[in-house]
Design a protein around this motif. Sequence first.
Motif, PDB file in Angstrom:
ATOM      1  N   ASN A 238      -6.484  11.060 -11.492  1.00  0.00           N
ATOM      2  CA  ASN A 238      -5.774  12.341 -11.385  1.00  0.00           C
ATOM      3  C   ASN A 238      -4.702  12.335 -10.295  1.00  0.00           C
ATOM      4  OD1 ASN A 238      -7.111  13.543 -13.498  1.00  0.00           O
ATOM      5  ND2 ASN A 238      -8.646  14.548 -12.227  1.00  0.00           N
ATOM      6  N   LEU A 239      -4.864  11.495  -9.291  1.00  0.00           N
ATOM      7  CA  LEU A 239      -3.848  11.394  -8.232  1.00  0.00           C
ATOM      8  C   LEU A 239      -2.655  10.559  -8.687  1.00  0.00           C
ATOM      9  CD1 LEU A 239      -6.167  10.774  -5.133  1.00  0.00           C
ATOM     10  CD2 LEU A 239      -5.005  12.906  -5.740  1.00  0.00           C
ATOM     11  N   HIS A 240      -2.812   9.840  -9.816  1.00  0.00           N
ATOM     12  CA  HIS A 240      -1.733   8.971 -10.305  1.00  0.00           C
ATOM     13  C   HIS A 240      -1.117   9.457 -11.615  1.00  0.00           C
ATOM     14  CE1 HIS A 240      -3.722   6.229  -7.423  1.00  0.00           C
ATOM     15  NE2 HIS A 240      -2.511   5.724  -7.292  1.00  0.00           N
ATOM     16  N   ASN A 241      -1.953   9.643 -12.644  1.00  0.00           N
ATOM     17  CA  ASN A 241      -1.391   9.994 -13.952  1.00  0.00           C
ATOM     18  C   ASN A 241      -2.486  10.493 -14.899  1.00  0.00           C
ATOM     19  OD1 ASN A 241       0.039  10.227 -16.316  1.00  0.00           O
ATOM     20  ND2 ASN A 241       0.348   8.029 -16.603  1.00  0.00           N
ATOM     21  N   LEU A 293      -6.558   2.328 -18.282  1.00  0.00           N
ATOM     22  CA  LEU A 293      -6.523   3.715 -17.790  1.00  0.00           C
ATOM     23  C   LEU A 293      -5.675   3.818 -16.519  1.00  0.00           C
ATOM     24  CD1 LEU A 293     -10.242   4.884 -18.295  1.00  0.00           C
ATOM     25  CD2 LEU A 293      -8.232   5.722 -19.509  1.00  0.00           C
ATOM     26  N   GLY A 294      -4.531   3.172 -16.559  1.00  0.00           N
ATOM     27  CA  GLY A 294      -3.641   3.202 -15.397  1.00  0.00           C
ATOM     28  C   GLY A 294      -3.896   2.017 -14.477  1.00  0.00           C
ATOM     29  N   LYS A 295      -2.828   1.577 -13.814  1.00  0.00           N
ATOM     30  CA  LYS A 295      -2.917   0.434 -12.890  1.00  0.00           C
ATOM     31  C   LYS A 295      -2.513   0.917 -11.502  1.00  0.00           C
ATOM     32  CE  LYS A 295      -1.850  -2.769 -16.606  1.00  0.00           C
ATOM     33  NZ  LYS A 295      -0.993  -3.860 -17.082  1.00  0.00           N
ATOM     34  N   PHE A 296      -3.482   0.914 -10.593  1.00  0.00           N
ATOM     35  CA  PHE A 296      -3.192   1.395  -9.246  1.00  0.00           C
ATOM     36  C   PHE A 296      -4.158   0.773  -8.247  1.00  0.00           C
ATOM     37  CE2 PHE A 296      -5.545   4.579 -11.738  1.00  0.00           C
ATOM     38  CZ  PHE A 296      -6.749   4.639 -11.048  1.00  0.00           C
ATOM     39  N   ILE A 297      -3.728   0.788  -6.987  1.00  0.00           N
ATOM     40  CA  ILE A 297      -4.540   0.268  -5.880  1.00  0.00           C
ATOM     41  C   ILE A 297      -5.380   1.408  -5.317  1.00  0.00           C
ATOM     42  CG2 ILE A 297      -4.372  -0.635  -3.516  1.00  0.00           C
ATOM     43  CD1 ILE A 297      -1.930  -2.252  -4.462  1.00  0.00           C
ATOM     44  N   LEU A 298      -6.658   1.150  -5.089  1.00  0.00           N
ATOM     45  CA  LEU A 298      -7.568   2.188  -4.600  1.00  0.00           C
ATOM     46  C   LEU A 298      -7.443   2.418  -3.096  1.00  0.00           C
ATOM     47  CD1 LEU A 298     -10.754   1.123  -6.607  1.00  0.00           C
ATOM     48  CD2 LEU A 298      -9.263   3.046  -7.132  1.00  0.00           C
ATOM     49  N   ASP A 299      -7.062   1.377  -2.353  1.00  0.00           N
ATOM     50  CA  ASP A 299      -6.915   1.503  -0.900  1.00  0.00           C
ATOM     51  C   ASP A 299      -5.613   2.215  -0.541  1.00  0.00           C
ATOM     52  OD1 ASP A 299      -9.289   0.228  -0.185  1.00  0.00           O
ATOM     53  OD2 ASP A 299      -8.368  -1.762  -0.172  1.00  0.00           O
ATOM     54  N   ASP A 300      -5.634   2.940   0.560  1.00  0.00           N
ATOM     55  CA  ASP A 300      -4.433   3.589   1.089  1.00  0.00           C
ATOM     56  C   ASP A 300      -3.758   2.599   2.041  1.00  0.00           C
ATOM     57  OD1 ASP A 300      -2.521   5.090   2.448  1.00  0.00           O
ATOM     58  OD2 ASP A 300      -3.759   6.904   2.520  1.00  0.00           O
ATOM     59  N   LEU A 301      -2.745   1.890   1.551  1.00  0.00           N
ATOM     60  CA  LEU A 301      -2.117   0.832   2.347  1.00  0.00           C
ATOM     61  C   LEU A 301      -1.301   1.383   3.514  1.00  0.00           C
ATOM     62  CD1 LEU A 301      -0.957  -1.685  -0.415  1.00  0.00           C
ATOM     63  CD2 LEU A 301      -3.116  -1.585   0.816  1.00  0.00           C
ATOM     64  N   GLN A 302      -0.714   2.558   3.314  1.00  0.00           N
ATOM     65  CA  GLN A 302       0.041   3.176   4.415  1.00  0.00           C
ATOM     66  C   GLN A 302      -0.877   3.524   5.578  1.00  0.00           C
ATOM     67  OE1 GLN A 302       2.228   6.093   1.796  1.00  0.00           O
ATOM     68  NE2 GLN A 302       3.805   5.810   3.353  1.00  0.00           N
ATOM     69  N   ALA A 303      -2.055   4.086   5.241  1.00  0.00           N
ATOM     70  CA  ALA A 303      -3.025   4.441   6.281  1.00  0.00           C
ATOM     71  C   ALA A 303      -3.511   3.184   6.999  1.00  0.00           C
ATOM     72  CB  ALA A 303      -4.205   5.193   5.669  1.00  0.00           C
ATOM     73  N   GLU A 304      -3.755   2.096   6.237  1.00  0.00           N
ATOM     74  CA  GLU A 304      -4.204   0.843   6.841  1.00  0.00           C
ATOM     75  C   GLU A 304      -3.132   0.280   7.773  1.00  0.00           C
ATOM     76  OE1 GLU A 304      -6.565  -2.565   7.646  1.00  0.00           O
ATOM     77  OE2 GLU A 304      -7.051  -0.550   6.894  1.00  0.00           O
ATOM     78  N   GLU A 305      -1.881   0.362   7.331  1.00  0.00           N
ATOM     79  CA  GLU A 305      -0.757  -0.105   8.146  1.00  0.00           C
ATOM     80  C   GLU A 305      -0.705   0.666   9.464  1.00  0.00           C
ATOM     81  OE1 GLU A 305       3.365  -1.638   6.317  1.00  0.00           O
ATOM     82  OE2 GLU A 305       3.214   0.538   6.410  1.00  0.00           O
TER      83      GLU A 305
END
Length: 337
Positions: A238-241, A293-305
Motif C-alpha cells: 500500500n505504500l508503493h502501489n 505483486l510489485g518490486k520494492f525494497i523493504l528496508d528504509d535506506l535513507q534512514a539507514e544512511e
Amino acid sequence: MAAKFIPRQTFPSYTSIPRSYFLGHHRAGLKKMQNMLSSIDYVVECRDYRVPVTSINPMFEEALGKTRRLIVYTKRDLGAESGSPAQQQAEKRVQNFDKNSAVFFVSSSSRPDVSSILKHLRNDAEGPDKLVGCRVMVVGMPNVGKSTLINNLRNQGVRKAKAAQTGGQPGITRKIGTPIKIIERENGSHVYVLDTPGVFMPYVPDAEKMLKLALCGCVKDSVISPVTLADYLLYHINLHNTQVYERWSPPTNEIMPLLNDFARHTGLLAKGGIPNTDLAALHFIQKWRAGGLGKFILDDLQAEERHRQEGTKDKVGTSMSQARKAERIARKHPQKL
C-alpha cells in the motif's frame, strides 16, 4: 465521491512475533566456519537485495574476522524494476554502506550474469599455495541464494553443471560442502568455493526485522502466522502501489477481506466453499516473492544512511545470553514485546 484511500503509515502490532530462528545446524555451521578460517583465503557474503540492511548478519563480522571478502546482493530483479532510477539510487546508497569491500548485484533469473564477480575473484582471490589453490567460503543468512550463486559461478566459470542443491525454503544446505572449482588458472592455483549452511542470528531485538526476513523467505513459513506476514506485506504494498492487487480487491488496509477475495478468485477454498485464508496468505506472499505483486525494497535506506552518518546504527543482538535473557523477559512481561 469515494473517500481517498490512506495507507497505514505504521504496522500495528508485533506482540506475537517470535524473535529467533537460530537452529542447531546454524550454530554448528558457524562453529565449523570459524574452525576452517585458517584454510580460507576469501569470503563471499550474500545478502538479499530486498532487505540489504536487515539481511546483514553481524555474527559474520565477529566470526570471520579480517578475512578478505566481497559482498553480493542477490535477487536484485525482485527489489526494483531493472534500470529504473529507483534501482540506481538504491544501489548507490547500498554500495556506500560497505566502502571497504567490493560490492556486486545479481538477479534471480535462471542465468544471471556473474562475469564481473568471476573477474574480480580471478584478479583478487589469491591463494598462498598454488598447489592447493584459493579457497573461497560463501556465507549468508538462510535462503539468500548462496547455493544458486555457486552454481552460476561454476557454470559460467568452468562450464560445469549444477553442484550445490537449491530450494525455495531455508535449510537446504545443512553442512559445509566440499570445494567446488569455479575458476581454472594456468599456474594450477585454481579458485574453489565452499557452500555453507545459512546462519541466522540468535536473537532479533526488532520484531519488524524478523517480519522482513520471514517475508523474504529467510525463515521457514511455519514460524510466523502466514496471515500476519500477508498483513505486513499488504502494509508495504500500500505504500508503493495498490494497483497490483486491484483484480481481487479495491485498496484496503484490512487483510482478511483481501485474503477472502483472493481465495475465491484463485480457488483456494475449503469444504463448503469457505476461503482457506492461511493457504491464500501463503500464495499471496509467494506471489510477491516471485515479483508478481510489485518490486520494492523493504528496508528504509535513507534512514539507514542517516543512522550511519549520525553514528546511531542499530545494534543487532547476537549473543545467546541476550537471547535467553530476552526470552525470560518475554515470559514475565509479554506486553513488552
